[in-house]
Design a protein around this motif. Sequence first.
Motif, PDB file in Angstrom:
ATOM      1  N   ARG A  45      -7.398  -6.584  -0.300  1.00 37.83           N
ATOM      2  CA  ARG A  45      -7.018  -5.342  -0.965  1.00 37.83           C
ATOM      3  C   ARG A  45      -8.208  -4.764  -1.720  1.00 37.83           C
ATOM      4  O   ARG A  45      -8.414  -3.549  -1.744  1.00 37.83           O
ATOM      5  CB  ARG A  45      -5.860  -5.602  -1.924  1.00 37.83           C
ATOM      6  CG  ARG A  45      -5.466  -4.372  -2.707  1.00 37.83           C
ATOM      7  CD  ARG A  45      -4.041  -4.435  -3.171  1.00 37.83           C
ATOM      8  NE  ARG A  45      -3.127  -4.274  -2.063  1.00 37.83           N
ATOM      9  CZ  ARG A  45      -1.947  -4.866  -2.002  1.00 37.83           C
ATOM     10  NH1 ARG A  45      -1.576  -5.678  -2.959  1.00 37.83           N
ATOM     11  NH2 ARG A  45      -1.159  -4.648  -0.979  1.00 37.83           N
ATOM     12  N   PHE A  82      -0.805  -2.834   4.864  1.00 40.42           N
ATOM     13  CA  PHE A  82      -0.669  -1.564   5.577  1.00 40.42           C
ATOM     14  C   PHE A  82       0.784  -1.159   5.705  1.00 40.42           C
ATOM     15  O   PHE A  82       1.685  -1.914   5.381  1.00 40.42           O
ATOM     16  CB  PHE A  82      -1.291  -1.666   6.973  1.00 40.42           C
ATOM     17  CG  PHE A  82      -2.737  -2.050   6.944  1.00 40.42           C
ATOM     18  CD1 PHE A  82      -3.696  -1.141   6.528  1.00 40.42           C
ATOM     19  CD2 PHE A  82      -3.134  -3.320   7.316  1.00 40.42           C
ATOM     20  CE1 PHE A  82      -5.029  -1.491   6.497  1.00 40.42           C
ATOM     21  CE2 PHE A  82      -4.470  -3.676   7.282  1.00 40.42           C
ATOM     22  CZ  PHE A  82      -5.415  -2.761   6.873  1.00 40.42           C
ATOM     23  N   ILE A 118      -8.089  -3.371  10.375  1.00 35.69           N
ATOM     24  CA  ILE A 118      -7.056  -3.676  11.373  1.00 35.69           C
ATOM     25  C   ILE A 118      -7.696  -4.299  12.616  1.00 35.69           C
ATOM     26  O   ILE A 118      -7.175  -5.253  13.194  1.00 35.69           O
ATOM     27  CB  ILE A 118      -6.251  -2.396  11.728  1.00 35.69           C
ATOM     28  CG1 ILE A 118      -5.400  -1.983  10.526  1.00 35.69           C
ATOM     29  CG2 ILE A 118      -5.341  -2.641  12.929  1.00 35.69           C
ATOM     30  CD1 ILE A 118      -4.699  -0.645  10.689  1.00 35.69           C
ATOM     31  N   LYS A 174     -10.213  -3.030   0.846  1.00 38.38           N
ATOM     32  CA  LYS A 174      -9.551  -1.822   1.272  1.00 38.38           C
ATOM     33  C   LYS A 174      -9.781  -0.697   0.261  1.00 38.38           C
ATOM     34  O   LYS A 174     -10.053   0.442   0.610  1.00 38.38           O
ATOM     35  CB  LYS A 174      -8.053  -2.122   1.386  1.00 38.38           C
ATOM     36  CG  LYS A 174      -7.240  -1.153   2.202  1.00 38.38           C
ATOM     37  CD  LYS A 174      -5.893  -1.793   2.421  1.00 38.38           C
ATOM     38  CE  LYS A 174      -4.722  -0.914   2.709  1.00 38.38           C
ATOM     39  NZ  LYS A 174      -4.726   0.454   2.705  1.00 38.38           N
ATOM     40  N   GLY A 190       0.826  -1.198   0.000  1.00 40.08           N
ATOM     41  CA  GLY A 190       0.000   0.000   0.000  1.00 40.08           C
ATOM     42  C   GLY A 190       0.863   1.251   0.000  1.00 40.08           C
ATOM     43  O   GLY A 190       1.809   1.374   0.764  1.00 40.08           O
ATOM     44  N   ASN A 205     -12.162   2.297   6.516  1.00 42.44           N
ATOM     45  CA  ASN A 205     -12.048   0.880   6.153  1.00 42.44           C
ATOM     46  C   ASN A 205     -10.782   0.249   6.743  1.00 42.44           C
ATOM     47  O   ASN A 205     -10.813  -0.877   7.229  1.00 42.44           O
ATOM     48  CB  ASN A 205     -12.001   0.743   4.630  1.00 42.44           C
ATOM     49  CG  ASN A 205     -13.338   0.342   4.057  1.00 42.44           C
ATOM     50  OD1 ASN A 205     -14.364   0.651   4.651  1.00 42.44           O
ATOM     51  ND2 ASN A 205     -13.322  -0.341   2.932  1.00 42.44           N
ATOM     52  N   ASP A 206      -9.683   1.027   6.688  1.00 37.57           N
ATOM     53  CA  ASP A 206      -8.415   0.518   7.225  1.00 37.57           C
ATOM     54  C   ASP A 206      -8.552   0.223   8.706  1.00 37.57           C
ATOM     55  O   ASP A 206      -8.126  -0.834   9.189  1.00 37.57           O
ATOM     56  CB  ASP A 206      -7.297   1.546   7.013  1.00 37.57           C
ATOM     57  CG  ASP A 206      -6.918   1.671   5.553  1.00 37.57           C
ATOM     58  OD1 ASP A 206      -7.383   0.815   4.765  1.00 37.57           O
ATOM     59  OD2 ASP A 206      -6.188   2.603   5.205  1.00 37.57           O
ATOM     60  N   THR A 218      -5.197   6.945   6.097  1.00 35.91           N
ATOM     61  CA  THR A 218      -5.815   5.836   6.818  1.00 35.91           C
ATOM     62  C   THR A 218      -7.321   6.047   6.765  1.00 35.91           C
ATOM     63  O   THR A 218      -7.843   6.988   7.338  1.00 35.91           O
ATOM     64  CB  THR A 218      -5.333   5.799   8.269  1.00 35.91           C
ATOM     65  OG1 THR A 218      -3.909   5.719   8.266  1.00 35.91           O
ATOM     66  CG2 THR A 218      -5.874   4.577   8.984  1.00 35.91           C
ATOM     67  N   THR A 219      -7.974   5.177   6.013  1.00 33.17           N
ATOM     68  CA  THR A 219      -9.419   5.333   5.871  1.00 33.17           C
ATOM     69  C   THR A 219     -10.144   4.594   6.991  1.00 33.17           C
ATOM     70  O   THR A 219      -9.543   3.816   7.725  1.00 33.17           O
ATOM     71  CB  THR A 219      -9.891   4.762   4.522  1.00 33.17           C
ATOM     72  OG1 THR A 219      -9.677   3.347   4.561  1.00 33.17           O
ATOM     73  CG2 THR A 219      -9.130   5.362   3.371  1.00 33.17           C
TER      74      THR A 219
END
Lengths: 183, 123
Positions: free
Chosen positions: A174, A63, A21, A177, A8, A16-17, A13-14
Amino acid sequence: MRSTYERGKSNKTTANDVALIGVLLAFILVAGLLERTIPLDFLVPGARLGLSNAVVLTAVYLFRFRAALLLTVLKCALLSVLAGGPSSFIYSLSGSLLSLAAMQILTRVFAERISPVGVSAAGAACHSAGQVLAACAVLENIGMLAYLPPLLIVSLVSGVLVGVIVKYTVPRLRAFKKSGMRQ
Amino acid sequence: MKRIDVIIVALILVCACAAMTFMSAGRRAASADEATADIYEDGVLTHSLPLDENREILLSTGRGYNRVVVEDGGIRVSDADCRSQTCVHSGSKALPGDMIACLPHRLVIKISGGEAPYDAITY
């Protein structure tokens, strides 16, 4: 064309991220607890499947290093509290950090020339080495090194299997993401 | 699988197999007669038990206990109050160079023969 295992590059940092996580951490804990119920001690004392490493490697691909490091430290801390007891923390942390460092360096240096299978195998070997070295230090007994060669063989098998898992999870996650970046 | 993957896997395999061959060669050379089990707590040798004498001892470290049984020329941990139970699962050991370790209690049981099983371990 964006290749499958490219790491990435976005610095954002969305939401979704963050969600992803969190889900990965939950999965690490379940995998870690599950593999404690399947002891491979009859092969080599202390051998485990290393399923939680599949999640850490997935994080390495998806990430930035910070997130993978956070997951690794939380994994060791929470699993020690939930299952291992205080003494397991030092072994699991030294193994996990060495493994994470190896996987991070390999994916960065070789990028497209290495697949998750090779990265995972190297990570598993470093995890074993880190644990045995920690055991040598804590027990003040260099003879613990005798456990390393058989442990390497077992971790090679489990490392390759974990690598195959990661090969399939990374492209799918992915896609998830990316779906968060459209909005 | 790419080329570097194969190299990594092969490298690990070769290193591990070479070290294992080296170690088992040293083990065969050692004499199993007069084998004793050396028990180390926190890196300090606390007991040295001849394996031809049956006995049972209870080792209490500050971290917990391990019940150690010597019988039929071998030594094993029959019971321990650690969470991992790796030492109990290790089973009975009798050959020089064999080890039982209890990481939570910082306990190592190492079998030594009439001669040292290997002069040194190098990697």
